[in-house]
Design an enzyme around this catalytic site. Structure first.
Site, PDB file in Angstrom:
ATOM      1  CD  GLU A 285     -51.844 -18.776  21.799  1.00 41.29           C
ATOM      2  OE1 GLU A 285     -52.142 -19.986  21.875  1.00 41.29           O
ATOM      3  OE2 GLU A 285     -52.556 -17.852  22.222  1.00 41.29           O
TER       4      GLU A 285
ATOM      5  NE  ARG B 286     -48.767 -31.643  24.593  1.00 35.90           N
ATOM      6  CZ  ARG B 286     -49.033 -30.463  24.051  1.00 35.90           C
ATOM      7  NH1 ARG B 286     -49.828 -30.353  23.023  1.00 35.90           N
ATOM      8  NH2 ARG B 286     -48.496 -29.368  24.542  1.00 35.90           N
TER       9      ARG B 286
ATOM     10  CE  LYS C 109     -46.836 -22.148  24.405  1.00 38.53           C
ATOM     11  NZ  LYS C 109     -47.377 -21.324  23.336  1.00 38.53           N
TER      12      LYS C 109
HETATM   13  P1  ATP Z   1     -50.142 -25.401  25.375  1.00 38.70           P
HETATM   14  O1  ATP Z   1     -51.139 -26.404  24.857  1.00 38.70           O
HETATM   15  O2  ATP Z   1     -49.351 -25.860  26.562  1.00 38.70           O
HETATM   16  O3  ATP Z   1     -50.676 -24.016  25.518  1.00 38.70           O
HETATM   17  P2  ATP Z   1     -49.287 -25.393  22.683  1.00 38.70           P
HETATM   18  O4  ATP Z   1     -48.938 -26.765  22.310  1.00 38.70           O
HETATM   19  O5  ATP Z   1     -50.600 -24.897  22.256  1.00 38.70           O
HETATM   20  O6  ATP Z   1     -49.058 -25.264  24.234  1.00 38.70           O
HETATM   21  P3  ATP Z   1     -48.001 -23.732  20.786  1.00 38.70           P
HETATM   22  O7  ATP Z   1     -47.190 -22.521  20.967  1.00 38.70           O
HETATM   23  O8  ATP Z   1     -49.315 -23.593  20.123  1.00 38.70           O
HETATM   24  O9  ATP Z   1     -48.177 -24.368  22.220  1.00 38.70           O
HETATM   25  O10 ATP Z   1     -47.159 -24.866  20.076  1.00 38.70           O
HETATM   26  C1  ATP Z   1     -46.463 -24.648  18.882  1.00 38.70           C
HETATM   27  C2  ATP Z   1     -46.204 -25.965  18.223  1.00 38.70           C
HETATM   28  O11 ATP Z   1     -45.440 -26.794  19.064  1.00 38.70           O
HETATM   29  C3  ATP Z   1     -47.496 -26.686  17.929  1.00 38.70           C
HETATM   30  O12 ATP Z   1     -47.428 -27.236  16.628  1.00 38.70           O
HETATM   31  C4  ATP Z   1     -47.565 -27.743  18.974  1.00 38.70           C
HETATM   32  O13 ATP Z   1     -48.256 -28.866  18.518  1.00 38.70           O
HETATM   33  C5  ATP Z   1     -46.076 -28.046  19.233  1.00 38.70           C
HETATM   34  N1  ATP Z   1     -45.903 -28.513  20.599  1.00 38.70           N
HETATM   35  C6  ATP Z   1     -46.265 -27.893  21.741  1.00 38.70           C
HETATM   36  N2  ATP Z   1     -45.999 -28.647  22.816  1.00 38.70           N
HETATM   37  C7  ATP Z   1     -45.443 -29.794  22.347  1.00 38.70           C
HETATM   38  C8  ATP Z   1     -44.953 -30.985  22.969  1.00 38.70           C
HETATM   39  N3  ATP Z   1     -44.983 -31.155  24.294  1.00 38.70           N
HETATM   40  N4  ATP Z   1     -44.445 -31.942  22.174  1.00 38.70           N
HETATM   41  C9  ATP Z   1     -44.399 -31.779  20.839  1.00 38.70           C
HETATM   42  N5  ATP Z   1     -44.845 -30.695  20.196  1.00 38.70           N
HETATM   43  C10 ATP Z   1     -45.371 -29.703  20.928  1.00 38.70           C
HETATM   44 MG    MG Z   2     -51.402 -24.141  20.431  1.00 39.59          MG
END
Ligand code: ATP
Ligand code: MG
Length: 558
Positions: free
Chosen positions: A36, A263, A273
Site C-alpha cells: 500500500e 511477519r 508503518k
Molecule cells: P502495516 O500493517 O504496518 O500498515 P502492511 O503490512 O499493511 O503494513 P503493506 O504495504 O500492505 O503493509 O504490505 C505489503 C506486503 O508486505 C503485504 O503482503 C504484507 O503482508 C507484507 N508485509 C508487510 N510487513 C511485513 C513484515 N513485517 N513481514 C513480512 N511481510 C510483511
Molecule cells: Mg496492508
C-alpha cells in the site's frame, strides 16, 4: 541478476508451489507483491519481496508489482515512486507487470453488481455504531441488518446512485450477504464499498466517490492478474474464508489461493508503518531514509547492500510461527558481505597530531597499501607519508598496562602499512589537554621491527598534510530495548538517545575524497562505513561495527 547463486532454503510455501506445479494445477507460478503506498518499504517488506519475487524467479514464473491503493487519503505518489525504487534496488524487476488495484475500479464495480444480482450483496444504511452493534461479538452471533432483504433491483439502483455521488459519506455502504451468525466475524456481512467524497486519488483523481475495501479488492485483483499463489501475512488467515467466498461466487477468470506466513519482527526496531510514520512526522529521525530507520531507503543510506538483505531474508526463512529476529542476524549479514567486498581504508575519527621529529620536513613518500588483505584482486593504493600525521585520540595513553596494544609515552607502535614510531614527548595546552605527540621515526621498519625493542601493536593514521577533513556519523540502534514499547507502553520512550554521534573533525585518507555516494569501505579498526548520499560535504555513515559490540557490552556487564 544476483551476485552469488543461492540454493533456496525449503519452506512450506515452496513445497505447496512445487506440488501444485507437479500436479499440473498451473502452467506457471504467478505471485505478486502488493504494497500500500502509504509509507516507505521496510525490512519486513523485504521478506515478502524476496519470497514473492524469489519464488517466481526460482520456479521460472512471474511476479507482479501491484499497488494496493484503495485508501487514497493516506497514499501518495511519493510513496509509489519510493517503493518502485526500493524493489528495483533489492534486485527485482516486474517488466511490464506494474499494476494498481485502482486499475480495476470499474471491474470491481461490475463484480459488485454481479454479487448484487445474485442476491449476495446489499446496500445497508446502518450507521457505524449500529453496524458494530449488529455485528455481535466473538461469543454472540450478530443480527441481520434491517436492509438485508432488499431486492437485487433495489440494491442495484441504490448502488448506482452511490456511484453517481447522490449520498453523503457514511450514509450507505455495500455489504456482502453471507452469514451474520458465522463464528468468523469476517463473514458477518462484511462491508465491500464505502462512500468517500472529496478525496483526490493519486491514480484516478476525482473519478470515484466510492471506494472498495481491501478484502473485496485483493482476491479480485489476484484473479484478474492470474496470480496463482497469493502470499500474505498471518493476520489475514481469518480473512481467507472471505477471500475464497469472493473468488468462488464471482465469474472471475482464475481461482487464486491465499497462503499466509508470519511477519518479520526485528529486535531493537519497529516495523509498523504507523510507528515509522510517527517517527518521521514527530521528528524523532530525519526522514524516511534516516540511516537509523529499518526502511530499505534508510538501510541503503546506512550502507547495507541488496545482497546482504536478500541473504538475511534467506536465513530467517518462511514459517507460520510468530517470532522476533535478533538484530545481530541482520548485522552479521552485512558484516559478512562487506568483510569480503569492502576495500580497506584508513580514517581517523578523533584526530591528535603526531610530529616525527627526525623525519625530513620536506620529504614525502608514498607507501603501498593493499585494498583488501585477503583479496589481491582489489589492488592497492598509495598512502602519502610525511613528518606530520594524525592518529586517533583513543590510540594514545600516557601510561598503560601491557594489555594496551597502542601508543604510550616512551613506547613503540607500528603505523598500519607503514613504519614503527616511538612517542618521546607529549605536548599539552594550559588546560592539560594533549595537543601533539612528538615521536621518533624508525627508518627501515617497513618490513621488520627494530632490533631488540618491543612494538606494542598496530594503529591507523592519516598524513596531516594530505588527509581530507570529513564528518563521520556513528549510528547505533534506534531503540534501547529489544521489544520497544513492550514494558513502557510507548515505543517512543525506548528510543536510544545516543543512536547518532556526529564527529565533525575526522580526517580520512586522500583517495576517499573521490568516494561516490553509498560507496562502502572498511575503515580499519573502526568499522564499515559508506559515503552519505544526501550531503554535499564529505560525510561517512557507519554501517556497522567490526564486531558485535552489543553482545560484548552485555557480556561484560554480566
Ligand atoms: P502495516 O500493517 O504496518 O500498515 P502492511 O503490512 O499493511 O503494513 P503493506 O504495504 O500492505 O503493509 O504490505 C505489503 C506486503 O508486505 C503485504 O503482503 C504484507 O503482508 C507484507 N508485509 C508487510 N510487513 C511485513 C513484515 N513485517 N513481514 C513480512 N511481510 C510483511
Ligand atoms: Mg496492508
Amino acid at each position: 541478476m544476483h551476485e552469488e547463486p543461492h540454493t533456496p532454503k525449503p519452506n512450506f510455501i515452496r513445497q505447496i508451489v512445487s506440488d501444485d506445479l507437479a500436479a499440473g494445477k498451473h502452467g506457471i507460478v504467478h505471485t505478486r507483491f502488493p504494497p500500500e503506498p502509504n509509507g516507505y518499504l521496510h525490512i519486513g517488506h523485504a521478506k515478502s519481496i524476496v519470497l514473492n519475487f524469489g519464488l517466481a524467479e526460482d520456479f521460472g514464473g512471474l511476479c507482479n508489482l501491484r499497488f494496493d491503493d484503495t485508501n487514497p487519503h493516506k497514499e501518495n505518489q511519493e510513496f509509489v515512486a519510493a517503493i518502485k525504487e526500493d524493489v528495483r534496488w533489492l534486485g527485482f524487476g516486474w517488466d511490464d507487470r506494474l499494476y494498481f488495484a485502482s486499475d480495476y475500479f470499474s471491474n470491481l464495480f461490475d463484480y459488485a453488481l454481479e454479487l448484487i444480482d445474485k442476491g449476495l450483496a446489499y446496500v445497508c444504511e446502518l450507521n457505524a455504531e449500529d453496524m458494530r452493534e449488529y455485528r455481535g461479538t466473538l461469543k454472540e452471533p450478530g443480527r441481520d441488518s434491517p436492509f438485508r432483504d432488499r431486492s437485487p433491483a433495489e440494491n442495484r439502483d441504490l448502488f448506482q446512485q452511490m456511484r453517481a455521488g447522490e449520498f453523503p459519506d457514511g450514509s450507505k455502504v455495500l455489504r456482502a450477504r453471507i452469514d451474520m451468525a458465522s463464528p468468523n466475524i469476517n463473514l458477518r456481512d462484511p462491508v465491500l464499498y464505502r462512500i468517500r467524497h472529496g478525496v483526490i486519488h493519486h491514480q484516478t483523481g476525482a473519478e470515484w466517490c466510492l471506494y472498495p475495501m481491501y478484502d473485496f479488492t485483493h482476491p479480485i485483483s489476484d484473479a484478474i492478474e492470474g496470480v496463482t499463489h497469493s502470499l500474505c501475512t498471518l493476520e489475514f488467515e481469518d480473512h481467507r474464508p472471505l477471500y475464497d467466498w469472493i473468488v468462488s461466487n464471482l465469474s472471475v477468470p482464475t481461482q487464486p489461493r491465499q497462503i499466509e506466513f508470519s511477519r518479520l519482527n526485528l529486535e531493537y526496531t519497529v516495523t509498523s508503518k504507523r510507528k515509522l510514520t510517527e517517527l518521521v512526522s514527530e521528528g524523532h529521525v530525519n526522514g524516511w531514509d534516516d540511516p537509523r530507520m529499518p526502511t530499505l531507503s534508510g538501510l541503503r543510506r546506512r550502507g547495507y547492500t541488496p545482497a546482504a538483505i536478500r541473504d538475511f531474508c534467506q536465513r530467517i526463512g518462511i514459517t507460520k510461527s510468530e517470532n522476533r529476529i535478533e538484530m545481530q542476524l541482520l548485522e552479521d549479514c552485512i558484516r559478512d558481505d562487506l568483510n569480503r567486498h569492502a576495500p580497506r581504508r584508513l580514517a581517523v575519527i578523533n584526530p591528535i597530531k603526531v610530529v616525527l621529529s627526525n623525519y625530513d620536513d620536506n620529504a614525502c613518500e608514498y607507501l603501498p597499501a593493499p585494498n583488501h588483505p585477503q583479496d589481491p584482486s582489489l589492488g592497492e593504493r598509495r598512502l602519502p607519508f610525511c613528518r606530520e600525521l594524525w592518529i586517533d585520540r583513543a590510540d594514545f595513553q600516557e601510561t598503560a598496562n601491557k594489555k594496551y596494544k597502542r601508543l604510550v609515552s616512551g613506547g613503540l607502535v607500528r603505523l598500519r602499512n607503514g613504519y614503527v614510531i616511538r612517542c618521546d614527548e607529549v605536548i599539552k595546552d594550559a588546560g592539560g589537554e594533549i595537543q601533539e605527540l612528538h615521536c621518533h621515526w624508525y627508518p627501515d621498519t617497513l618490513e621488520n621491527n627494530p632490533d631488540g625493542e618491543k612494538v606494542r601493536g598496530v594503529i591507523h593514521w592519516v598524513s596531516a598534510r594530505h588527509g581530507e577533513p570529513a564528518e563521520i556519523r556513528l549510528y547505533d540502534r534506534l531503540f534501547n530495548i529489544a521489544n520497544p514499547g513492550k514494558k513502557s507502553g510507548d515505543y517512543r520512550s525506548d528510543i536510544n538517545p545516543d543512536s547518532l554521534l556526529t564527529c565533525v573533525n575526522a580526517v580520512v585518507e586522500p583517495c576517499l575524497a573521490a568516494a561516490t555516494p553509498e560507496q562502502r569501505f572498511q575503515f580499519e579498526r573502526e568499522g564499515y562505513f559508506c559515503r552519505d548520499s544526501s550531503s554535499e560535504k564529505l560525510v561517512f555513515n557507519r554501517t556497522v561495527t567490526l564486531r558485535d559490540t552489543w553482545a560484548r557490552n552485555t557480556s561484560e556487564e554480566t
